[in-house]
Design an enzyme around this catalytic site. Structure first.
Site, PDB file in Angstrom:
ATOM      1  N   ARG A 173       0.804  -1.219   0.000  1.00 21.87           N
ATOM      2  CA  ARG A 173       0.000   0.000   0.000  1.00 21.87           C
ATOM      3  C   ARG A 173       0.847   1.284   0.000  1.00 21.87           C
ATOM      4  NH1 ARG A 173      -2.160  -3.582  -1.531  1.00 21.87           N
ATOM      5  NH2 ARG A 173      -4.000  -4.637  -0.727  1.00 21.87           N
ATOM      6  N   SER A 222     -11.499  -0.350   2.508  1.00 26.28           N
ATOM      7  CA  SER A 222     -10.780  -0.881   3.658  1.00 26.28           C
ATOM      8  C   SER A 222     -10.225   0.259   4.508  1.00 26.28           C
ATOM      9  CB  SER A 222      -9.633  -1.780   3.193  1.00 26.28           C
ATOM     10  OG  SER A 222     -10.126  -2.915   2.537  1.00 26.28           O
ATOM     11  N   GLU A 292      -5.471   2.871   6.375  1.00 24.52           N
ATOM     12  CA  GLU A 292      -5.324   2.780   4.929  1.00 24.52           C
ATOM     13  C   GLU A 292      -6.100   3.908   4.270  1.00 24.52           C
ATOM     14  OE1 GLU A 292      -6.503  -0.461   1.534  1.00 24.52           O
ATOM     15  OE2 GLU A 292      -5.322  -1.169   3.233  1.00 24.52           O
TER      16      GLU A 292
END
Length: 301
Positions: A173, A222, A292
Site C-alpha cells: 500500500r 478498507s 489505509e
C-alpha cells in the site's frame, strides 16, 4: 475555469481547467462528509497541471476518486487538485493497457477484458482511480499494482517524467513518488487470455464484493491495512467492535474493516470511531492498526 472566480484576486496561475474557490468536497467523497477546499483545481491537461505545479504558491493536496478518503470537517487549506477530464483516456495495446490517472480501476479492467487481455481482472474489485492505485500500490483478490505496473508518468514542478515501476519501490500500500509528484498516466502489463475465463473471473470478483462488503453503503473501502500475519477485520471482530456505533458512524456488521456513514455522520465521527477501533485492537491483541484510508484537512474548531 469557474465563472465565479476572479483570477485577478486568485493566488493561482491562470489555468485553462476548472478552478473553484471555497469548493464543497464532502459530496464528492464516498463517505459524503467533509468541509470545503480553499481552492479546487481540475487542470485541463498535463500542460495545465505542470503550469500549476510550477507556479502555485499554496500547498497542494491531491485527491482521486475520493473512494478511500476522509475529508475532515474543517476543510482543506490551500489547493485541492483533482485530475478529471483530460486524464481519463484508456489505450489498449497488444500486451498491456495505458491509462490516465483519472480512469477508474474497474474501467481499465473492462477495457482489458474486452480485448481478451488477462492479468488486470483484480482492478475490477478496487473502487478508485488509476492515479490513486499507483500511488498506494492498490491491491485486491491476490494481486496488486506492483505485479503488473511497467511505468508511471509523474508530473512535478520540474517537468513530466516516466518512472519505471522498480524505481517507485512499491511495497504494501505504498509507492515512493518524487516529492510533490502527481501520477498522470501508467502502463500495466497483461497477457492474451481466454475472453470467457477473464469475464468469469471478473464476475466472481463482483459477486465476492457484493457478498462480503457493504458496497452499497456510504463507506470508504478498507479502513486499515492488514498488519503482517493478520487480517484487520479479524482483529477488529475479536476486539468486539463489529457493528459498534459512534455518532452517525458505524463499524460495518458485514465486514468489520469498513466504516459506514449511516446517514448523518461527520468526518469527526468516522475518524474518532476509527481511532477507538485502533485503541481496542491494540489493547486486545497488542497489534497496532495503521490507517489505509487517507485523512486530509483540518478538524472543526
Amino acid at each position: 475555469m469557474s465563472a465565479s472566480v476572479d483570477m485577478t484576486e486568485s493566488p493561482l496561475p491562470a489555468l485553462r481547467g476548472r478552478v473553484q474557490a471555497g469548493a464543497a468536497l464532502g459530496a464528492t467523497t464516498w463517505f459524503r462528509v467533509g468541509g470545503p477546499a480553499d481552492w479546487l483545481v481540475r487542470p485541463a491537461d498535463a500542460d495545465d497541471l505542470l503550469r500549476l505545479l510550477r507556479r502555485a504558491t499554496l500547498p497542494i493536496t491531491v485527491i482521486g476518486a475520493a473512494s478511500n478518503l476522509i475529508v475532515r470537517d474543517g476543510g482543506v487549506r490551500g489547493i485541492v487538485l483533482r485530475l478529471a477530464r483530460g486524464f481519463g483516456d484508456v489505450e489498449v495495446e497488444a500486451d498491456g493497457v495505458v491509462a490516465g490517472a483519472a480512469a477508474l480501476d474497474a474501467v481499465v479492467a473492462e477495457h482489458a477484458a474486452a480485448a481478451a487481455l488477462s492479468g488486470l481482472e483484480f482492478l475490477s474489485g478496487i473502487p478508485g482511480s488509476i492515479g490513486g492505485a499507483v500511488a498506494m500500490n492498490a491491491g485486491a483478490y491476490g494481486s496488486e499494482v506492483a505485479d503488473v505496473l511497467d511505468w508511471a508518468e509523474i508530473a512535478t514542478a520540474d517537468g513530466l517524467f516516466r518512472v519505471r515501476a522498480a524505481d517507485l519501490r512499491l511495497s504494501y500500500r505504498r509507492a515512493l513518488l518524487p516529492a510533490g509528484g502527481v501520477v498522470v498516466r501508467a502502463r500495466f502489463r497483461a497477457v492474451p487470455g481466454d475472453a470467457e475465463a477473464i469475464a468469469a473471473r471478473m464476475a466472481a470478483i463482483r459477486e465476492s464484493r457484493e457478498a462480503t462488503q457493504p458496497v452499497r453503503a456510504r463507506t470508504g473501502g478498507s479502513t486499515f491495512a492488514n498488519p503482517p500475519g493478520h487480517k484487520a477485520w479479524a482483529l477488529i471482530d475479536a476486539a468486539g467492535f463489529r457493528g459498534r456505533v459512534m455518532g452517525g458512524a458505524q463499524v460495518s456488521e458485514k465486514h468489520c474493516n469498513f466504516l459506514l456513514n449511516t446517514g448523518d455522520a461527520t468526518a469527526a465521527d468516522l475518524e474518532d470511531l476509527g481511532e477507538a477501533v485502533r485503541a481496542a485492537v491494540l489493547a486486545h491483541s497488542g497489534v497496532s492498526l495503521e490507517w489505509e484510508i487517507r485523512r486530509i484537512g483540518e478538524r472543526s474548531a
